[in-house]
Design a protein around this motif. Structure first.
Motif, mmCIF file in Angstrom:
data_model
loop_
_atom_site.group_PDB
_atom_site.id
_atom_site.type_symbol
_atom_site.label_atom_id
_atom_site.label_comp_id
_atom_site.label_asym_id
_atom_site.label_seq_id
_atom_site.Cartn_x
_atom_site.Cartn_y
_atom_site.Cartn_z
ATOM 1 N N ASP A 1 0.823 -1.216 0.000
ATOM 2 C CA ASP A 1 0.000 0.000 0.000
ATOM 3 C C ASP A 1 0.858 1.268 0.000
ATOM 4 O O ASP A 1 0.591 2.210 -0.753
ATOM 5 C CB ASP A 1 -0.922 0.021 1.222
ATOM 6 C CG ASP A 1 -1.917 -1.123 1.226
ATOM 7 O OD1 ASP A 1 -1.735 -2.064 0.435
ATOM 8 O OD2 ASP A 1 -2.862 -1.088 2.019
ATOM 9 N N ASP A 2 1.871 1.301 0.858
ATOM 10 C CA ASP A 2 2.726 2.486 0.959
ATOM 11 C C ASP A 2 3.610 2.646 -0.276
ATOM 12 O O ASP A 2 3.854 3.766 -0.730
ATOM 13 C CB ASP A 2 3.600 2.405 2.213
ATOM 14 C CG ASP A 2 2.792 2.528 3.500
ATOM 15 O OD1 ASP A 2 1.853 3.331 3.541
ATOM 16 O OD2 ASP A 2 3.108 1.812 4.473
ATOM 17 N N ILE A 3 4.095 1.523 -0.802
ATOM 18 C CA ILE A 3 4.908 1.578 -2.016
ATOM 19 C C ILE A 3 4.072 2.125 -3.180
ATOM 20 O O ILE A 3 4.501 3.021 -3.914
ATOM 21 C CB ILE A 3 5.442 0.176 -2.385
ATOM 22 C CG1 ILE A 3 6.340 -0.386 -1.273
ATOM 23 C CG2 ILE A 3 6.172 0.218 -3.725
ATOM 24 C CD1 ILE A 3 7.655 0.328 -1.112
ATOM 25 N N LEU B 1 -5.257 7.236 13.099
ATOM 26 C CA LEU B 1 -5.063 8.095 11.928
ATOM 27 C C LEU B 1 -3.721 7.807 11.267
ATOM 28 O O LEU B 1 -3.616 7.758 10.035
ATOM 29 C CB LEU B 1 -5.158 9.566 12.330
ATOM 30 C CG LEU B 1 -5.097 10.583 11.185
ATOM 31 C CD1 LEU B 1 -6.240 10.357 10.200
ATOM 32 C CD2 LEU B 1 -5.120 12.014 11.723
ATOM 33 N N ALA B 2 -2.701 7.595 12.080
ATOM 34 C CA ALA B 2 -1.379 7.258 11.530
ATOM 35 C C ALA B 2 -1.434 5.930 10.782
ATOM 36 O O ALA B 2 -0.841 5.780 9.709
ATOM 37 C CB ALA B 2 -0.348 7.202 12.652
ATOM 38 N N LEU B 3 -2.156 4.965 11.325
ATOM 39 C CA LEU B 3 -2.220 3.635 10.725
ATOM 40 C C LEU B 3 -2.968 3.624 9.397
ATOM 41 O O LEU B 3 -2.597 2.898 8.475
ATOM 42 C CB LEU B 3 -2.887 2.657 11.701
ATOM 43 C CG LEU B 3 -2.095 2.285 12.957
ATOM 44 C CD1 LEU B 3 -2.984 1.518 13.928
ATOM 45 C CD2 LEU B 3 -0.859 1.451 12.607
ATOM 46 N N VAL B 4 -4.030 4.423 9.290
ATOM 47 C CA VAL B 4 -4.851 4.390 8.066
ATOM 48 C C VAL B 4 -4.334 5.332 6.988
ATOM 49 O O VAL B 4 -4.801 5.263 5.841
ATOM 50 C CB VAL B 4 -6.333 4.728 8.359
ATOM 51 C CG1 VAL B 4 -6.917 3.760 9.369
ATOM 52 C CG2 VAL B 4 -6.502 6.175 8.829
ATOM 53 N N THR B 5 -3.380 6.178 7.322
ATOM 54 C CA THR B 5 -2.843 7.125 6.349
ATOM 55 C C THR B 5 -1.662 6.495 5.608
ATOM 56 O O THR B 5 -0.671 6.105 6.226
ATOM 57 C CB THR B 5 -2.386 8.425 7.037
ATOM 58 O OG1 THR B 5 -3.494 9.005 7.733
ATOM 59 C CG2 THR B 5 -1.863 9.418 6.006
ATOM 60 N N PHE C 1 -12.571 9.510 9.136
ATOM 61 C CA PHE C 1 -13.695 8.594 9.380
ATOM 62 C C PHE C 1 -13.196 7.262 9.939
ATOM 63 O O PHE C 1 -13.701 6.750 10.941
ATOM 64 C CB PHE C 1 -14.460 8.389 8.069
ATOM 65 C CG PHE C 1 -15.515 7.319 8.121
ATOM 66 C CD1 PHE C 1 -16.599 7.416 8.986
ATOM 67 C CD2 PHE C 1 -15.430 6.206 7.291
ATOM 68 C CE1 PHE C 1 -17.576 6.425 9.028
ATOM 69 C CE2 PHE C 1 -16.396 5.219 7.321
ATOM 70 C CZ PHE C 1 -17.467 5.324 8.194
ATOM 71 N N TRP C 2 -12.181 6.680 9.294
ATOM 72 C CA TRP C 2 -11.634 5.393 9.769
ATOM 73 C C TRP C 2 -10.924 5.538 11.108
ATOM 74 O O TRP C 2 -10.962 4.633 11.932
ATOM 75 C CB TRP C 2 -10.686 4.823 8.716
ATOM 76 C CG TRP C 2 -11.359 4.463 7.436
ATOM 77 C CD1 TRP C 2 -12.621 3.942 7.284
ATOM 78 C CD2 TRP C 2 -10.840 4.607 6.108
ATOM 79 N NE1 TRP C 2 -12.913 3.750 5.954
ATOM 80 C CE2 TRP C 2 -11.853 4.140 5.202
ATOM 81 C CE3 TRP C 2 -9.630 5.064 5.585
ATOM 82 C CZ2 TRP C 2 -11.656 4.141 3.824
ATOM 83 C CZ3 TRP C 2 -9.442 5.063 4.206
ATOM 84 C CH2 TRP C 2 -10.443 4.610 3.344
ATOM 85 N N ALA C 3 -10.290 6.689 11.325
ATOM 86 C CA ALA C 3 -9.610 6.906 12.602
ATOM 87 C C ALA C 3 -10.603 7.014 13.749
ATOM 88 O O ALA C 3 -10.315 6.618 14.880
ATOM 89 C CB ALA C 3 -8.750 8.172 12.535
ATOM 90 N N GLY D 1 -8.200 1.367 1.416
ATOM 91 C CA GLY D 1 -7.176 2.305 1.868
ATOM 92 C C GLY D 1 -6.623 3.198 0.773
ATOM 93 O O GLY D 1 -6.073 4.265 1.057
ATOM 94 N N PHE D 2 -6.775 2.781 -0.487
ATOM 95 C CA PHE D 2 -6.276 3.593 -1.604
ATOM 96 C C PHE D 2 -7.233 4.717 -1.992
ATOM 97 O O PHE D 2 -6.846 5.635 -2.722
ATOM 98 C CB PHE D 2 -6.037 2.706 -2.832
ATOM 99 C CG PHE D 2 -4.863 1.775 -2.713
ATOM 100 C CD1 PHE D 2 -3.572 2.268 -2.581
ATOM 101 C CD2 PHE D 2 -5.049 0.404 -2.741
ATOM 102 C CE1 PHE D 2 -2.484 1.418 -2.482
ATOM 103 C CE2 PHE D 2 -3.970 -0.466 -2.647
ATOM 104 C CZ PHE D 2 -2.678 0.044 -2.506
ATOM 105 N N LEU D 3 -8.460 4.656 -1.536
ATOM 106 C CA LEU D 3 -9.478 5.602 -2.000
ATOM 107 C C LEU D 3 -9.125 7.081 -1.766
ATOM 108 O O LEU D 3 -9.477 7.926 -2.594
ATOM 109 C CB LEU D 3 -10.828 5.271 -1.360
ATOM 110 C CG LEU D 3 -11.392 3.881 -1.711
ATOM 111 C CD1 LEU D 3 -12.719 3.647 -1.000
ATOM 112 C CD2 LEU D 3 -11.556 3.718 -3.222
#
Length: 256
Positions: free
Chosen positions: A111-113, A235-239, A175-177, A136-138
């Motif tokens: 995801d991060d790559i 928030l850190a995890l979902v970003t 929202f996810w956070a 998560g890409f949205l």
């Protein structure tokens, strides 16, 4: 014109593998062979549809920074079937057979790559298509970056996001956070579920504004105040990170 195709490799492979997964071990290798063929067909189809000049299938590395940042990250996730994990090299070959390079980071998540590659491409005026069903890409969707669901054969729109989550794209991460994410075991704010998060975000775009809004119910305000630390962690995890050191350039993933 340059077009970049970014395939979330394990997302595609695992979805294909899950279809008619055999219960008996004697059928596993035949199933793997069939799945490799389907992955190759999918990659060929995606290259054609996206008119890709550059393409890469990104796999997951082992234990990304999120596991160290939050020890319970993906704690409830079922491990990959051994018959699949032991044959990932065959799936990599399926991608390379049609000219799609593969990238296997040591520790970073795909995801991060992918987020890093898409963002860098967009800044260079290169259009990017991300192939994944991972929500998560949205937040990355823009004029330069598209998200394509191979299984639904559709490009995801901002209207699709609003219909699915009842929040606008720019508020997804918040929202996810707030509400958490059971799939990845992200805690969110205790006591604030999906409906409450949607109601809060209909009025505000930041937690700070929610905390000083006297019109929010005292019980909800108390949950927000008590859950600030969980919110920050979540928030850190979902970003998605967009600053990963990749180690290759666009010319290294030219199709063919």
């Amino acid at each position: 014109m340059k077009n970049l195709l970014l395939i979330d490799a394990l997302n595609l492979i695992r979805r294909i593998y899950a279809v008619n997964e055999p219960k008996h071990s004697e059928h596993q290798q035949a199933h793997i062979t069939a799945c490799c063929q389907r992955v190759e067909q999918a990659a060929r189809s995606l290259l054609k549809k996206s008119a890709a000049t550059h393409a890469v299938a990104v796999f997951d590395g082992d234990k990304s920074w999120r596991y160290h940042f939050y020890s319970k990250y993906k704690e409830n996730r079922q491990p990959m079937p051994e018959s699949l994990s032991s044959n990932l090299d065959r799936f990599a070959t399926a991608f390379t057979n049609v000219g799609v390079k593969c990238f296997n980071p040591v520790h970073d998540e795909a995801d991060d790559i992918i987020a890093t590659l898409a963002t860098k491409a967009a800044k260079a005026n290169v259009s990017a298509v991300i192939v994944s069903t991972d929500k998560g890409f949205l937040p990355l969707i823009s004029e330069e970056i598209a998200i394509y669901d191979y299984f639904k054969k559709s490009t995801i729109s901002l209207e699709d996001i609003k219909s699915r989550f009842s929040v606008t794209q720019n508020k997804l991460e918040i929202f996810w956070a707030l509400s958490g994410d059971k799939t990845n075991n992200i805690p969110g704010v205790t006591g604030v579920g999906v409906k409450t998060a949607q109601e809060l975000l209909a009025k505000h775009s930041r937690l700070d504004d929610m905390l000083i809004d006297d019109e929010i119910k005292p019980a909800v305000k108390a949950k927000l105040e008590a859950g600030v630390e969980n919110y920050i962690t979540s928030l850190a995890l979902v970003t998605l990170r967009k600053d990963i050191e990749i180690g290759f350039s666009l010319k290294d993933i030219r199709v063919g």
